[in-house]
Enzyme design. Structure first.
Site, short mmCIF file in Angstrom:
data_model
loop_
_atom_site.label_atom_id
_atom_site.label_comp_id
_atom_site.label_asym_id
_atom_site.label_seq_id
_atom_site.Cartn_x
_atom_site.Cartn_y
_atom_site.Cartn_z
N ASN A 62 0.84 -1.21 0.00
CA ASN A 62 0.00 0.00 0.00
C ASN A 62 0.87 1.25 0.00
O ASN A 62 1.91 1.30 0.65
CB ASN A 62 -1.00 0.00 1.17
CG ASN A 62 -0.38 -0.14 2.53
OD1 ASN A 62 0.65 -0.77 2.68
ND2 ASN A 62 -0.99 0.46 3.52
N CYS A 73 -4.21 0.68 -2.42
CA CYS A 73 -4.04 -0.56 -1.65
C CYS A 73 -2.93 -1.43 -2.24
O CYS A 73 -2.62 -1.36 -3.44
CB CYS A 73 -5.33 -1.37 -1.69
SG CYS A 73 -6.72 -0.64 -0.84
N GLU A 75 -3.03 -4.66 -2.84
CA GLU A 75 -3.49 -5.64 -3.83
C GLU A 75 -3.56 -5.02 -5.22
O GLU A 75 -3.12 -5.60 -6.20
CB GLU A 75 -4.88 -6.19 -3.45
CG GLU A 75 -4.92 -6.93 -2.13
CD GLU A 75 -5.26 -6.02 -0.96
OE1 GLU A 75 -4.75 -4.88 -0.90
OE2 GLU A 75 -6.03 -6.46 -0.11
N CYS A 112 -10.07 -5.18 0.39
CA CYS A 112 -11.27 -4.34 0.40
C CYS A 112 -12.13 -4.64 -0.83
O CYS A 112 -11.69 -5.35 -1.76
CB CYS A 112 -10.88 -2.86 0.44
SG CYS A 112 -10.26 -2.25 -1.14
N CYS A 115 -10.57 -3.75 -4.28
CA CYS A 115 -9.53 -4.70 -4.70
C CYS A 115 -10.15 -6.01 -5.16
O CYS A 115 -9.68 -6.64 -6.11
CB CYS A 115 -8.54 -4.93 -3.57
SG CYS A 115 -7.49 -3.49 -3.25
N1 THU Z 1 -5.35 -1.30 2.46
C1 THU Z 1 -4.79 -2.17 1.58
O1 THU Z 1 -3.62 -2.04 1.21
N2 THU Z 1 -5.54 -3.18 1.11
C2 THU Z 1 -6.85 -3.38 1.40
O2 THU Z 1 -7.49 -4.24 0.82
C3 THU Z 1 -7.49 -2.55 2.42
C4 THU Z 1 -6.72 -1.41 2.93
C5 THU Z 1 -4.54 -0.19 2.94
C6 THU Z 1 -5.04 1.18 2.52
C7 THU Z 1 -4.42 2.06 3.58
O3 THU Z 1 -3.10 2.39 3.18
C8 THU Z 1 -4.34 1.16 4.80
O4 THU Z 1 -4.53 -0.17 4.35
C9 THU Z 1 -5.36 1.47 5.87
O5 THU Z 1 -6.64 1.48 5.34
#
Ligand code: THU
Length: 160
Positions: A62, A73, A75, A112, A115
């Site tokens: 991320n 994110c 992913e 999320c 993603c």
């Molecule tokens: N985040 C991800 O990298 N992947 C996800 O599927 C959900 C959230 C990251 C986004 C942000 O940088 C941190 O997690 C907190 O939300």
């Protein structure tokens, strides 16, 4: 009217021991990818790793930004990087995990919704199921298809 039921079959492990070697190795790559995360705002360092059809692994993490919605994110960083670098290859699996305070999180780091939607389209491009490995210290879940974590995903249909 028809009442229907969805059943999801997945594997749950309480540690990396006993996992298939390829899944375990991909999850370790995802854990390794957390080290390149840029998360000064959330402190939640997510790592993702994509296994391509020729065995190549593409990592992503991320990347946050002070203008919050501008970040991305782990992913999607990994999925887009993989498609951009290897448009001729297909994706076979994606692993994701996260670290906080230098330690792998206890509960699985779930992708999320956005993603999952991108993953659904990656699977459509691949033409066969993509495995999804979602890991935390207390448990690791392995799904056999993106459909299992995002049933009824959006599909663009020009004919409506
Ligand atoms: N985040 C991800 O990298 N992947 C996800 O599927 C959900 C959230 C990251 C986004 C942000 O940088 C941190 O997690 C907190 O939300």
């Amino acid at each position: 009217m028809a009442e229907k039921r969805l059943i999801v079959t997945y594997r749950e492990y309480t540690s990396m021991d006993g996992m298939d070697e390829a899944d375990r190795s991909l999850l370790e790559s995802a854990l390794d990818a957390t080290s390149s995360s840029y998360a000064p705002y959330s402190g939640y360092h997510v790592g993702a790793a994509v296994l391509m059809s020729d065995g190549t692994i593409v990592k992503g993490s991320n990347q946050e930004n002070s203008a919050y919605p501008s970040g991305l994110c782990a992913e999607r960083t990994a999925l887009f990087a993989a498609h951009a670098a290897y448009p001729e290859l297909q994706m076979r699996a994606l692993a994701v995990t996260a670290c906080r305070d230098g330690r792998m999180v206890s509960e699985p780091a779930w992708p999320c919704g956005a993603c999952r939607q991108v993953l659904a389209e990656s699977q459509k491009r691949a033409g066969e199921p993509i495995r999804v490995i979602v890991g935390g210290l207390s448990r690791i879940l392995v799904f056999y298809s993106v459909d299992d974590i995002l049933p009824f995903s959006f599909e663009y249909n020009k004919k409506g």
